[in-house]
Design a protein around this motif. Structure first.
Motif, PDB file in Angstrom:
ATOM      1  N   TYR A  37      -3.502  -0.182 -12.985  1.00 50.55           N
ATOM      2  CA  TYR A  37      -2.322  -1.034 -12.771  1.00 50.55           C
ATOM      3  C   TYR A  37      -1.281  -0.798 -13.864  1.00 50.55           C
ATOM      4  CZ  TYR A  37       0.411  -5.170 -11.580  1.00 50.55           C
ATOM      5  OH  TYR A  37       1.425  -6.009 -11.204  1.00 50.55           O
ATOM      6  N   ALA A  38      -1.743  -0.731 -15.113  1.00 53.40           N
ATOM      7  CA  ALA A  38      -0.834  -0.508 -16.240  1.00 53.40           C
ATOM      8  C   ALA A  38      -0.181   0.876 -16.149  1.00 53.40           C
ATOM      9  CB  ALA A  38      -1.578  -0.652 -17.560  1.00 53.40           C
ATOM     10  N   GLY A  39      -0.894   1.824 -15.544  1.00 53.60           N
ATOM     11  CA  GLY A  39      -0.364   3.179 -15.377  1.00 53.60           C
ATOM     12  C   GLY A  39       0.605   3.303 -14.212  1.00 53.60           C
ATOM     13  N   GLY A  40       0.830   2.198 -13.500  1.00 55.83           N
ATOM     14  CA  GLY A  40       1.832   2.212 -12.439  1.00 55.83           C
ATOM     15  C   GLY A  40       1.302   2.356 -11.030  1.00 55.83           C
ATOM     16  N   SER A  41      -0.029   2.266 -10.844  1.00 53.36           N
ATOM     17  CA  SER A  41      -0.556   2.346  -9.476  1.00 53.36           C
ATOM     18  C   SER A  41      -1.799   1.470  -9.335  1.00 53.36           C
ATOM     19  CB  SER A  41      -0.895   3.786  -9.088  1.00 53.36           C
ATOM     20  OG  SER A  41      -2.035   4.233  -9.792  1.00 53.36           O
ATOM     21  N   LEU A  42      -2.048   1.024  -8.123  1.00 50.30           N
ATOM     22  CA  LEU A  42      -3.250   0.257  -7.798  1.00 50.30           C
ATOM     23  C   LEU A  42      -3.678   0.658  -6.383  1.00 50.30           C
ATOM     24  CD1 LEU A  42      -5.157  -1.879  -8.980  1.00 50.30           C
ATOM     25  CD2 LEU A  42      -3.758  -3.635  -7.871  1.00 50.30           C
ATOM     26  N   PRO A  43      -4.313   1.852  -6.272  1.00 54.10           N
ATOM     27  CA  PRO A  43      -4.658   2.364  -4.939  1.00 54.10           C
ATOM     28  C   PRO A  43      -5.697   1.490  -4.244  1.00 54.10           C
ATOM     29  CG  PRO A  43      -5.200   3.965  -6.675  1.00 54.10           C
ATOM     30  CD  PRO A  43      -4.685   2.745  -7.343  1.00 54.10           C
ATOM     31  N   LEU A  44      -5.416   1.171  -3.006  1.00 57.66           N
ATOM     32  CA  LEU A  44      -6.309   0.371  -2.177  1.00 57.66           C
ATOM     33  C   LEU A  44      -6.687   1.192  -0.950  1.00 57.66           C
ATOM     34  CD1 LEU A  44      -7.550  -2.451  -1.276  1.00 57.66           C
ATOM     35  CD2 LEU A  44      -5.374  -2.796  -0.080  1.00 57.66           C
ATOM     36  N   SER A  45      -7.994   1.262  -0.658  1.00 54.39           N
ATOM     37  CA  SER A  45      -8.482   1.933   0.544  1.00 54.39           C
ATOM     38  C   SER A  45      -9.476   1.029   1.244  1.00 54.39           C
ATOM     39  CB  SER A  45      -9.172   3.258   0.203  1.00 54.39           C
ATOM     40  OG  SER A  45      -8.262   4.166  -0.346  1.00 54.39           O
ATOM     41  N   LEU A  46      -9.405   0.978   2.552  1.00 55.34           N
ATOM     42  CA  LEU A  46     -10.350   0.196   3.335  1.00 55.34           C
ATOM     43  C   LEU A  46     -10.307   0.643   4.782  1.00 55.34           C
ATOM     44  CD1 LEU A  46      -8.912  -3.235   4.332  1.00 55.34           C
ATOM     45  CD2 LEU A  46      -7.630  -1.789   2.792  1.00 55.34           C
ATOM     46  N   THR A  47     -11.330   0.273   5.530  1.00 52.47           N
ATOM     47  CA  THR A  47     -11.363   0.513   6.970  1.00 52.47           C
ATOM     48  C   THR A  47     -11.469  -0.837   7.662  1.00 52.47           C
ATOM     49  OG1 THR A  47     -12.423   2.677   6.725  1.00 52.47           O
ATOM     50  CG2 THR A  47     -12.595   1.626   8.878  1.00 52.47           C
ATOM     51  N   VAL A  48     -10.506  -1.125   8.520  1.00 52.69           N
ATOM     52  CA  VAL A  48     -10.522  -2.353   9.316  1.00 52.69           C
ATOM     53  C   VAL A  48     -11.054  -1.977  10.693  1.00 52.69           C
ATOM     54  CG1 VAL A  48      -9.134  -4.205  10.318  1.00 52.69           C
ATOM     55  CG2 VAL A  48      -8.552  -3.307   8.059  1.00 52.69           C
TER      56      VAL A  48
ATOM     57  N   PRO B 268     -11.743   1.866  14.644  1.00 51.41           N
ATOM     58  CA  PRO B 268     -11.611   1.870  13.182  1.00 51.41           C
ATOM     59  C   PRO B 268     -10.205   2.284  12.756  1.00 51.41           C
ATOM     60  CG  PRO B 268     -12.858   3.796  13.911  1.00 51.41           C
ATOM     61  CD  PRO B 268     -12.447   3.036  15.149  1.00 51.41           C
ATOM     62  N   ILE B 269      -9.595   1.491  11.881  1.00 49.59           N
ATOM     63  CA  ILE B 269      -8.271   1.806  11.340  1.00 49.59           C
ATOM     64  C   ILE B 269      -8.433   2.016   9.841  1.00 49.59           C
ATOM     65  CG2 ILE B 269      -5.913   0.988  11.009  1.00 49.59           C
ATOM     66  CD1 ILE B 269      -6.230  -0.634  13.572  1.00 49.59           C
ATOM     67  N   ARG B 270      -8.249   3.260   9.400  1.00 50.03           N
ATOM     68  CA  ARG B 270      -8.404   3.606   7.984  1.00 50.03           C
ATOM     69  C   ARG B 270      -7.077   3.426   7.266  1.00 50.03           C
ATOM     70  NH1 ARG B 270     -11.053   6.484  11.413  1.00 50.03           N
ATOM     71  NH2 ARG B 270     -13.314   6.622  11.258  1.00 50.03           N
ATOM     72  N   ILE B 271      -7.122   2.644   6.192  1.00 44.95           N
ATOM     73  CA  ILE B 271      -5.895   2.269   5.491  1.00 44.95           C
ATOM     74  C   ILE B 271      -5.971   2.696   4.039  1.00 44.95           C
ATOM     75  CG2 ILE B 271      -4.510   0.284   4.731  1.00 44.95           C
ATOM     76  CD1 ILE B 271      -5.554  -1.126   7.335  1.00 44.95           C
ATOM     77  N   SER B 272      -4.926   3.342   3.555  1.00 41.54           N
ATOM     78  CA  SER B 272      -4.785   3.691   2.140  1.00 41.54           C
ATOM     79  C   SER B 272      -3.358   3.374   1.730  1.00 41.54           C
ATOM     80  CB  SER B 272      -5.058   5.180   1.908  1.00 41.54           C
ATOM     81  OG  SER B 272      -6.412   5.472   2.114  1.00 41.54           O
ATOM     82  N   THR B 273      -3.212   2.651   0.626  1.00 38.41           N
ATOM     83  CA  THR B 273      -1.880   2.310   0.144  1.00 38.41           C
ATOM     84  C   THR B 273      -1.929   2.041  -1.350  1.00 38.41           C
ATOM     85  OG1 THR B 273       0.049   0.923   0.593  1.00 38.41           O
ATOM     86  CG2 THR B 273      -2.085  -0.192   0.586  1.00 38.41           C
ATOM     87  N   ASP B 274      -0.786   1.904  -1.965  1.00 36.74           N
ATOM     88  CA  ASP B 274      -0.695   1.594  -3.387  1.00 36.74           C
ATOM     89  C   ASP B 274      -0.148   0.169  -3.534  1.00 36.74           C
ATOM     90  OD1 ASP B 274      -0.253   1.372  -6.094  1.00 36.74           O
ATOM     91  OD2 ASP B 274       0.700   3.330  -6.299  1.00 36.74           O
ATOM     92  N   LEU B 275      -1.037  -0.767  -3.830  1.00 34.29           N
ATOM     93  CA  LEU B 275      -0.629  -2.172  -3.953  1.00 34.29           C
ATOM     94  C   LEU B 275       0.388  -2.368  -5.075  1.00 34.29           C
ATOM     95  CD1 LEU B 275      -3.798  -4.427  -3.479  1.00 34.29           C
ATOM     96  CD2 LEU B 275      -1.838  -4.169  -1.972  1.00 34.29           C
ATOM     97  N   ARG B 276       0.300  -1.572  -6.115  1.00 29.62           N
ATOM     98  CA  ARG B 276       1.200  -1.732  -7.272  1.00 29.62           C
ATOM     99  C   ARG B 276       2.661  -1.541  -6.866  1.00 29.62           C
ATOM    100  NH1 ARG B 276       3.783  -3.039 -11.283  1.00 29.62           N
ATOM    101  NH2 ARG B 276       3.358  -2.400 -13.420  1.00 29.62           N
ATOM    102  N   LYS B 277       2.900  -0.524  -6.042  1.00 29.29           N
ATOM    103  CA  LYS B 277       4.282  -0.253  -5.622  1.00 29.29           C
ATOM    104  C   LYS B 277       4.771  -1.305  -4.633  1.00 29.29           C
ATOM    105  CE  LYS B 277       4.124   4.622  -6.569  1.00 29.29           C
ATOM    106  NZ  LYS B 277       3.538   5.853  -6.122  1.00 29.29           N
ATOM    107  N   ILE B 278       3.896  -1.725  -3.763  1.00 27.04           N
ATOM    108  CA  ILE B 278       4.278  -2.681  -2.725  1.00 27.04           C
ATOM    109  C   ILE B 278       4.500  -4.074  -3.310  1.00 27.04           C
ATOM    110  CG2 ILE B 278       3.454  -3.836  -0.632  1.00 27.04           C
ATOM    111  CD1 ILE B 278       1.886  -1.167  -0.138  1.00 27.04           C
TER     112      ILE B 278
END
Length: 197
Positions: free
Chosen positions: A69-80, A129-139
Motif C-alpha cells: 500500500y505504501a508503495g502505491g499499490s494494493l493488488p486484489l484478486s478473487l474469483t466470484v 466463474p468471474i475472475r477479477i484482478s484490480t488495484d484497490l490502491r488506485k481505485i
C-alpha cells in the motif's frame, strides 16, 4: 432446381440456427443470478480468504500488505462464482459476457468472460466463474490503509465490514460469425461480510 432447393435448405437451417440462438440468449437474460461463493481472495499476494479482521493477519502478512500500500499499490484478486438458474421452458446459453463490478455503488473493474455457458431448461443451474484482478490502491486512493484493507477483506466474505458488491452482466451469443449482445445489463447483487453491527 437442385441448386435452388439446396439454397432454400441452407436458408432454413441458418434461419433455424439464428432463431434458436436468439431464444437461448433471451432465456439467459431471464435467468436468475446469485453469487454462490468467492474463492482465492488475495490482497497484495496474501491469501485473505479466511481473515476476518486486520488483527488476524500475522506480522509478515500485515507488513507485506502495508508495504504494498505504501508503495502505491494494493493488488486484489478473487474469483466470484455466480450460479445461473434457468426457470424457462427453453434452454439458455451465451458465448461470452461483459461484466462490470461495483463496490458500494462505485464502478471498480470490468472485464469479459469468453467461456460458453449452457443451462438446461426448467430449473437447470450452471456455475459462472468471474475472475477479477484490480488495484484497490488506485481505485480507492482517498481511503486510509485500514479502510482499503477492510474492503479487500470484506470481498472475501470474511471481513468485519459489509461490502455491497454489484455485478452488471451483459451476455452475448454467437450466431454464425456474428456476436449478438443482450441490450443492456443484468444486475447481480450480493452483500459480503459480517452484517452484524
Amino acid at each position: 432446381m437442385k441448386l435452388r432447393n439446396s439454397l432454400f435448405l441452407i436458408f432454413l437451417l441458418l434461419n433455424f440456427t439464428y432463431c434458436k440462438s436468439i431464444r437461448e440468449l433471451q432465456s439467459f437474460a431471464k435467468c436468475e443470478f446469485r453469487v454462490a461463493t468467492v474463492e482465492g481472495t488475495t490482497l497484495a499476494g496474501v491469501n485473505v480468504q479466511q481473515i476476518r479482521k486486520l488483527t488476524d493477519l500475522n506480522l509478515m502478512q500485515a507488513a507485506k500488505i502495508t508495504q504494498s500500500y505504501a508503495g502505491g499499490s494494493l493488488p486484489l484478486s478473487l474469483t466470484v462464482n455466480v450460479d445461473v438458474k434457468n426457470p424457462n421452458a427453453t434452454p439458455a446459453a451465451m458465448n461470452s459476457m461483459e461484466w462490470i463490478m461495483l463496490i458500494d455503488d462505485k464502478e471498480i473493474v470490468d472485464g469479459v468472460v469468453n467461456d460458453r455457458i449452457d443451462i438446461a431448461a426448467n430449473g437447470g443451474i450452471s456455475k459462472l466463474p468471474i475472475r477479477i484482478s484490480t488495484d484497490l490502491r488506485k481505485i480507492l486512493s482517498n481511503m486510509s490503509t485500514e479502510e482499503a484493507v477492510n474492503m479487500g477483506l470484506g470481498l472475501s466474505g470474511s471481513g468485519n465490514k459489509p461490502t455491497r458488491v454489484t455485478l452488471k452482466v451483459k451476455p452475448s451469443i454467437l450466431v454464425g460469425q456474428t456476436l449478438i449482445k443482450y441490450p443492456g445489463y443484468i444486475k447481480v447483487n450480493h452483500e459480503f461480510g459480517n452484517q452484524q453491527q
